[in-house]
Structure formats: C-alpha cells, structure tokens
Design a protein around this motif. Structure first.
Motif, mmCIF file in Angstrom:
data_model
loop_
_atom_site.group_PDB
_atom_site.id
_atom_site.type_symbol
_atom_site.label_atom_id
_atom_site.label_comp_id
_atom_site.label_asym_id
_atom_site.label_seq_id
_atom_site.Cartn_x
_atom_site.Cartn_y
_atom_site.Cartn_z
ATOM 1 N N LYS A 357 -22.043 71.290 71.556
ATOM 2 C CA LYS A 357 -22.899 71.399 72.748
ATOM 3 C C LYS A 357 -22.513 72.866 73.667
ATOM 4 O O LYS A 357 -21.656 73.379 73.192
ATOM 5 C CB LYS A 357 -22.772 70.315 73.827
ATOM 6 C CG LYS A 357 -23.104 68.913 73.274
ATOM 7 C CD LYS A 357 -23.045 67.921 74.500
ATOM 8 C CE LYS A 357 -21.710 67.799 75.110
ATOM 9 N NZ LYS A 357 -21.805 66.544 76.036
ATOM 10 N N ILE A 358 -23.532 73.144 74.508
ATOM 11 C CA ILE A 358 -23.423 74.290 75.181
ATOM 12 C C ILE A 358 -22.034 74.218 76.025
ATOM 13 O O ILE A 358 -21.749 73.338 76.789
ATOM 14 C CB ILE A 358 -24.314 74.482 76.025
ATOM 15 C CG1 ILE A 358 -25.683 74.635 75.281
ATOM 16 C CG2 ILE A 358 -24.047 75.834 77.000
ATOM 17 C CD1 ILE A 358 -27.074 75.033 76.214
ATOM 18 N N GLY A 359 -21.161 75.302 75.814
ATOM 19 C CA GLY A 359 -19.885 75.142 76.668
ATOM 20 C C GLY A 359 -18.760 75.006 75.750
ATOM 21 O O GLY A 359 -17.460 75.222 76.130
ATOM 22 N N GLU A 360 -18.922 74.359 74.631
ATOM 23 C CA GLU A 360 -17.810 73.862 73.663
ATOM 24 C C GLU A 360 -17.374 75.210 72.940
ATOM 25 O O GLU A 360 -18.286 75.907 72.488
ATOM 26 C CB GLU A 360 -18.432 72.814 72.842
ATOM 27 C CG GLU A 360 -18.361 71.479 73.608
ATOM 28 C CD GLU A 360 -18.669 70.263 72.851
ATOM 29 O OE1 GLU A 360 -18.765 69.127 73.223
ATOM 30 O OE2 GLU A 360 -19.302 70.497 71.669
ATOM 31 N N ARG A 361 -16.140 75.093 72.606
ATOM 32 C CA ARG A 361 -15.341 76.214 71.645
ATOM 33 C C ARG A 361 -15.604 75.721 70.018
ATOM 34 O O ARG A 361 -14.941 74.657 69.919
ATOM 35 C CB ARG A 361 -13.957 76.491 72.052
ATOM 36 C CG ARG A 361 -13.477 77.574 71.118
ATOM 37 C CD ARG A 361 -11.788 77.653 71.755
ATOM 38 N NE ARG A 361 -11.262 78.521 70.517
ATOM 39 C CZ ARG A 361 -9.755 78.836 70.447
ATOM 40 N NH1 ARG A 361 -9.133 78.068 71.454
ATOM 41 N NH2 ARG A 361 -9.372 79.532 69.530
ATOM 42 N N GLY A 369 -15.466 81.003 68.797
ATOM 43 C CA GLY A 369 -15.840 81.558 70.389
ATOM 44 C C GLY A 369 -16.436 80.183 71.134
ATOM 45 O O GLY A 369 -16.454 79.021 70.578
ATOM 46 N N THR A 370 -17.144 80.486 72.262
ATOM 47 C CA THR A 370 -17.832 79.458 72.880
ATOM 48 C C THR A 370 -19.501 79.489 72.831
ATOM 49 O O THR A 370 -19.856 80.230 72.794
ATOM 50 C CB THR A 370 -17.358 79.600 74.419
ATOM 51 O OG1 THR A 370 -16.179 79.531 74.621
ATOM 52 C CG2 THR A 370 -18.251 78.462 75.366
ATOM 53 N N VAL A 371 -19.765 78.125 72.741
ATOM 54 C CA VAL A 371 -21.390 78.104 72.720
ATOM 55 C C VAL A 371 -22.036 78.604 73.839
ATOM 56 O O VAL A 371 -21.758 77.936 74.747
ATOM 57 C CB VAL A 371 -21.873 76.657 72.011
ATOM 58 C CG1 VAL A 371 -23.307 76.823 71.657
ATOM 59 C CG2 VAL A 371 -21.104 76.473 70.517
ATOM 60 N N GLU A 372 -22.723 79.562 73.780
ATOM 61 C CA GLU A 372 -23.565 80.026 74.969
ATOM 62 C C GLU A 372 -24.887 79.429 75.150
ATOM 63 O O GLU A 372 -25.365 79.048 76.152
ATOM 64 C CB GLU A 372 -23.636 81.519 74.978
ATOM 65 C CG GLU A 372 -22.466 82.117 75.695
ATOM 66 C CD GLU A 372 -22.452 83.659 75.898
ATOM 67 O OE1 GLU A 372 -23.677 84.385 75.429
ATOM 68 O OE2 GLU A 372 -21.842 84.237 76.880
ATOM 69 N N ALA A 373 -25.675 79.330 74.252
ATOM 70 C CA ALA A 373 -27.081 78.900 73.976
ATOM 71 C C ALA A 373 -27.449 78.312 72.700
ATOM 72 O O ALA A 373 -26.832 78.746 71.823
ATOM 73 C CB ALA A 373 -28.013 80.031 74.377
ATOM 74 N N ILE A 374 -28.124 77.237 72.693
ATOM 75 C CA ILE A 374 -28.631 76.673 71.540
ATOM 76 C C ILE A 374 -30.368 76.754 71.509
ATOM 77 O O ILE A 374 -31.016 75.975 72.211
ATOM 78 C CB ILE A 374 -28.312 75.247 71.327
ATOM 79 C CG1 ILE A 374 -26.787 75.156 71.248
ATOM 80 C CG2 ILE A 374 -28.699 74.564 69.907
ATOM 81 C CD1 ILE A 374 -26.227 73.664 71.306
ATOM 82 N N ARG A 382 -20.295 83.159 71.941
ATOM 83 C CA ARG A 382 -19.597 84.268 72.508
ATOM 84 C C ARG A 382 -17.773 84.096 72.140
ATOM 85 O O ARG A 382 -17.552 83.235 72.209
ATOM 86 C CB ARG A 382 -19.436 84.231 74.106
ATOM 87 C CG ARG A 382 -18.676 85.383 74.813
ATOM 88 C CD ARG A 382 -19.506 86.648 74.735
ATOM 89 N NE ARG A 382 -20.686 86.383 75.467
ATOM 90 C CZ ARG A 382 -21.743 87.512 75.611
ATOM 91 N NH1 ARG A 382 -21.373 88.709 75.055
ATOM 92 N NH2 ARG A 382 -22.638 87.416 76.257
ATOM 93 N N THR A 383 -17.545 85.177 71.228
ATOM 94 C CA THR A 383 -16.373 85.051 70.555
ATOM 95 C C THR A 383 -15.224 85.359 71.425
ATOM 96 O O THR A 383 -15.448 85.797 72.718
ATOM 97 C CB THR A 383 -16.241 86.182 69.306
ATOM 98 O OG1 THR A 383 -16.270 87.577 69.820
ATOM 99 C CG2 THR A 383 -17.094 85.747 68.474
ATOM 100 N N LEU A 384 -13.990 85.187 71.262
ATOM 101 C CA LEU A 384 -12.838 85.094 71.987
ATOM 102 C C LEU A 384 -12.546 86.717 72.477
ATOM 103 O O LEU A 384 -11.695 87.002 73.501
ATOM 104 C CB LEU A 384 -11.534 84.726 71.473
ATOM 105 C CG LEU A 384 -11.645 83.365 71.061
ATOM 106 C CD1 LEU A 384 -10.384 82.609 70.609
ATOM 107 C CD2 LEU A 384 -11.942 82.322 72.229
ATOM 108 N N VAL A 385 -13.085 87.673 71.684
ATOM 109 C CA VAL A 385 -12.950 89.145 72.068
ATOM 110 C C VAL A 385 -13.881 89.647 73.075
ATOM 111 O O VAL A 385 -14.407 90.872 73.141
ATOM 112 C CB VAL A 385 -13.020 90.036 70.758
ATOM 113 C CG1 VAL A 385 -11.541 89.582 69.872
ATOM 114 C CG2 VAL A 385 -14.179 89.763 69.846
ATOM 115 N N GLY A 386 -14.855 88.686 73.111
ATOM 116 C CA GLY A 386 -16.245 89.015 74.286
ATOM 117 C C GLY A 386 -17.611 89.493 73.426
ATOM 118 O O GLY A 386 -18.560 89.681 73.995
ATOM 119 N N HIS A 387 -17.411 89.691 72.121
ATOM 120 C CA HIS A 387 -18.730 89.610 71.414
ATOM 121 C C HIS A 387 -19.747 88.574 71.377
ATOM 122 O O HIS A 387 -19.226 87.426 71.216
ATOM 123 C CB HIS A 387 -18.437 90.297 69.905
ATOM 124 C CG HIS A 387 -17.546 91.569 70.008
ATOM 125 N ND1 HIS A 387 -16.876 92.014 69.014
ATOM 126 C CD2 HIS A 387 -17.139 92.255 71.057
ATOM 127 C CE1 HIS A 387 -16.214 93.090 69.116
ATOM 128 N NE2 HIS A 387 -16.527 93.498 70.467
#
Length: 530
Positions: A357-361, A369-374, A382-387
């Motif tokens: 879901k959105i917000g999960e790593r 990274g964290t899911v920003e949008a589906i 959004r990866t842990l390095v910010g990309h």
C-alpha cells in the motif's frame, strides 16, 4: 334595473333556502375546524415553545388552517355552481374568482412553509456566514414569483372560458409565450436560491452529510429537468409549427437524459470523494488506490452509457446497431493499446492481491524504498537515497516483492567475539551479562524472548550469538535501543575484564638451526607479539 335574483340564477340553480342552508353548513364546518385548531395550538404551543430546539409544529397547524379556509370557500363555489354554467362574461367572472381562491389556497401556504423552514434552519446554524444564507422570508423576488405564478395559473385556467376569436388570437398566444418565459426564468432563479440556501445551511451541520450529498448531486439535474419542462410547455404553445416538434422532442429527451446521467455521476463522484477521505485514515481497511480505481471504472461506464444513450436519442437507431458498428474500431484500439491494457490489468491485480500500500517500504527489482503512488499504469517508489523509481504495473504484478513495511517486528542477529584467551568462567560470565541486559528489554514480546548462545569457534575468536526482536517495527527506535545495548555490553565487558577479539594472523618462521621464530601480526601487518 339591477335584479339580484337574475344575477343569482346566472351562477346557480339552487333556491335561496338551499343556498342558505349550504352556506350555514359550510360555516359550521369552518367554525368546527377553527375550534379544533385553536384547541390544538393552545394546548401544545406552551409545551413546544419551551423547547427552543424543536420544530415549531404549531406554525404548521396555522398554515394548514389557512389552506383549509381557502378550500372550504372554493368547495362552496363549486357546489353552488349552475350546471350548464353562465355565459360570457359572467362565466369569466366566476372562473377568475374560483381559480383565484384555489390557487391562493395553495401558494400562500407554500410561501408560509418556506418561510418557516428557512427560519428554522437559520436558527439551527448560528455560525453560518450571513451572506451565505438566502433569507426567503425577506426575498422580494420569491414573493413576486409566487404572485406572478398565481396570476399566470388563473389566466391559463380561464382561457377556455373566453370566446374562440380571443382564445385563438396570435396576440394572446404571444402574450402567453412571454408569460411562460418570465415564469421559467423566475422558477430557475428560485431553484438556484433554494439550493444555495440548503447548501449554506448544511455546511454548518455535522449530521447532514447524506442530505448534503443528495442536494449537491441534484442541483444541476433539477435545473435541466426544469428546462425540459419549459420546452415541453413551449411545444404545447406552438401547435402550428410541427416542423419543430422533432427537434424539441430530441432536445427534451437529451435534457432529461443529461439530468439523469449528471445526477448519477455527481452522486458517485461525491460519494467517492468521501470514501477516499475515509480511506486516508489509519483505522480502516479500505485501500485508497482500490477506491480510486473503482471510481475511474464507474466514471468511464457512466460517461459511455451517457454517450451511447445520447447518440441513440439523436440518431434514433437501436443500441445494438451502435455497438455492432463500434466492434471493429474497438478491436483496433485494443490491439494498439496492448501495453496500456497490460499495465491496467496489472493495476487490477495489485488492487485485488494488495501486496503493498502507499507509504509501505518494499524491495522489488533491486530497489528499496517507500511506495509513493499506485497509478493505473505504474507505481512510484522513493528509494532510500531519495531517487524516484517508476515501475510499470505489469512488472510489479509479475515480480517478487519483499514488503518491509508489513514486518511485525525487527530482528537483530549479531555475533559478539571474544579472544581465545577467555577462560571458561569468563565465558559464562559474558553470556550472563548479555542475558541480563536483554532480560525483559524494551520492545520485547513475550512470544519472542531474546536468545544468547556460545555457538561457534571461529578461526580467531570465540563466538557468542545474540538475537532479539523489537516491537513495534520502528526502525529508528530499534536503532536507539541497539545503541544502548552495545554501550552496556562494552561497559560491563570492560569491568569484567573480558576482551573483544579482532582478526589476527600467526606466522611461524624457521631458522637455519631448526629453531622457530614466532611472532604475531594484526590485520594491518603490525607486530602484536614477539
């Protein structure tokens, strides 16, 4: 000379005695209903007025009393009416009087009810902005609208009582057409005012969500239905122009169809917006992405249904013929949009299976990274390095996904090494120190107690395996706790004289006399012992 008897005979074939008795009977009925309403209002008014939050029902009794008064007078006029009816112009006089009483008996109570309803709603929403509330009780345009509507209704009802040459004249027909235009404009204005009033009042109420939802959905459709009724009335006013009937019929049908489609569309959209806001909360199991996908599918289906129905109304062809004509074109579009369809069905698989879901790593395709949008074509991470990484949904649906965001805990498995010079007692003491530090530790679950074992002889150290689980899976809280554990182990090992091991290398060199020269170097090549 004026003859009252002759004038009476024009309007009624009743005798004086019959008219007297009928008037006396209706007067008795009027007095009885007045006494009944007076007793009801008198007994209930004091009790109702003590409750400021209750609806003023005694005012409704008064409105009903006004309505009954007019209807009793109208019934009396209808009873005493002469069977064949008087001739012109006396029939016109009778029609004007009777219709005026009838229409007034309807519109005056309607106006009173509107005043009462708006006054009650205004009293229930004291914090609403004054400019947002349309006070119908002081709205002159509404009063003029009701008066003009009553006048027009009486005029239309007495048209059949006029001579044929007057009734069929172009001047009268043009006047009625202009009259209809004015009434249409006034009715649309009143509808807009009423909806604005209702919307402004309901914005200040927390318990009127469903009513506000229906009102917002009905605002434009009601106006379209009113326009359709106006065009239908225009059609009745131009019977001598049949060439325009087809255009008017199609326009009326399109307006009614648009009203239905818009009501359904706006209702679904408003309901979907409320459901989306509900899915944003953490206390529910509704997936926002699934809600958005469902909204899009329903939106497309409603629009397609509206388009097909409108084309059917305009062309007059059946729906099956239209669908058959679109079959080849639909196949061509489907072949050209294979990738889009693959991603769309991948989106459906993600919505139904819900691997994340959105917000999960998550970790997928070497990305962490964290899911920003589906979306309906791709998923943004959004990866842990910010990309930001955009992955098509068909790949997401067919890839192995590690959902870190759904882990129930964080496990730490680490090895603590001590030197080979550590005695048996010191080794037991080291195990006891670590077990004591982890006993009933912060973030511990009873089902997952910590584990500490002397488990291995390494090449250059004795190994102690330490495992513990941290609840809840908050990474930064886990890191703070791990730091505390490390400091405690370092401190107590130092006080107990237990040395940590580090990688060392022992090198044996033989001399010419056969004696060995032994010394030890650390991993940086520096002699440690000679």
């Amino acid at each position: 000379m004026f003859n009252f008897d002759s004038l009476l005979r024009l309007f009624s074939d009743w005798s004086y005695v019959s008219l007297f008795y009928s008037a006396a009977l209706l007067l008795c009925i009027l007095l009885i209903q007045e006494l009944v309403f007076f007793s009801l209002i008198r007994t209930r008014r004091s009790k109702i007025e003590t409750d400021s939050g209750s609806f003023p029902f005694f005012q409704l009794f008064r409105i009903l009393r006004v309505f009954l008064r007019f209807q009793i007078f109208y019934v009396f006029l209808r009873i005493v009416k002469h069977s064949p009816g008087p001739l012109f112009p006396w029939n016109l006089v009778y029609g004007v009087v009777s219709n005026t009483i009838l229409i007034s008996g309807v519109l005056i109570p309607v106006y009173m009810v509107l005043n009462l309803a708006v006054a009650y709603l205004n009293s229930k929403t004291p914090d609403s902005a004054p400019e947002d509330i349309v006070l119908i009780s002081s709205n002159r345009r509404l009063k003029f609208t009701l008066f003009f509507l009553a006048f027009s209704t009486v005029l239309w009802n007495i048209l059949g009582l006029m001579p044929t040459e007057i009734e069929s004249s172009e001047t009268l027909r043009l006047g009625l057409l202009l009259n209809g235009l004015v009434i249409s404009f006034l009715i649309l204005m009143v509808i807009q005012k009423l909806f604005k009033t209702a919307g402004a009042v309901l914005r200040g109420s927390n318990r009127s969500g469903r009513i506000a939802l229906i009102i917002r959905s009905m605002f434009v459709p009601i106006q379209l239905i009113a326009l359709a009724c106006i065009l239908l009335w225009f059609k009745q006013m131009i019977p001598g122009m049949p060439e325009y009937f087809g255009i008017l019929d199609k326009t009326i049908n399109l307006l009614l169809l648009s009203a239905v489609i818009l009501f359904i569309y706006q209702f679904v959209e408003t309901l979907g917006t409320r459901l989306s806001s509900f899915s944003d909360k953490n206390t529910n199991n509704v997936d926002k992405t699934f809600v958005e996908l469902l909204r899009m599918i329903i939106r497309i289906l409603i629009i397609l249904a509206g388009i097909f129905s409108a084309v059917q109304v305009i062309t007059g062809k059946p729906l099956t013929a239209l669908l058959a004509g679109l079959g080849i074109g639909g196949l061509a579009v489907a072949l050209a949009a294979q990738d889009t369809l693959k991603n769309f069905f991948g989106s459906i698989m993600i919505m139904t299976d819900k691997p994340f879901k959105i917000g999960e790593r998550v970790q997928v395709n070497n990305y962490d990274g964290t899911v920003e949008a589906i979306g309906f074509r791709s998923t943004r991470i959004r990866t842990l390095v910010g990309h930001q990484v955009i992955i098509p949904n068909d790949q997401m649906a067919s890839s192995s996904i590690e959902n870190i965001g759904r882990r129930p805990h964080i496990r730490r498995l680490t090895n603590i090494t001590v030197t080979y010079g550590t005695t048996f007692d010191k080794m037991e003491q080291a195990l006891d120190i670590i077990k004591k530090i982890l006993d009933q530790h912060e973030g511990m679950n009873e089902d997952f107690p910590p584990r500490v074992y002397f488990n291995e002889y390494n090449a250059d150290s004795l190994n102690i395996l330490m495992i513990y689980w941290y609840f809840p899976p908050d990474y930064w809280m886990f890191m703070e706790f791990s730091e505390k554990v490390n400091f405690k182990i370092m401190k107590e090992f130092s006080e107990a004289g237990i040395e940590f091991a580090f990688p060392t290398t022992t090198t044996v060199l033989e001399q010419a006399d056969g004696q060995s020269l032994r010394f030890t170097m650390d991993n940086q090549g520096v002699p440690a012992e000679k």
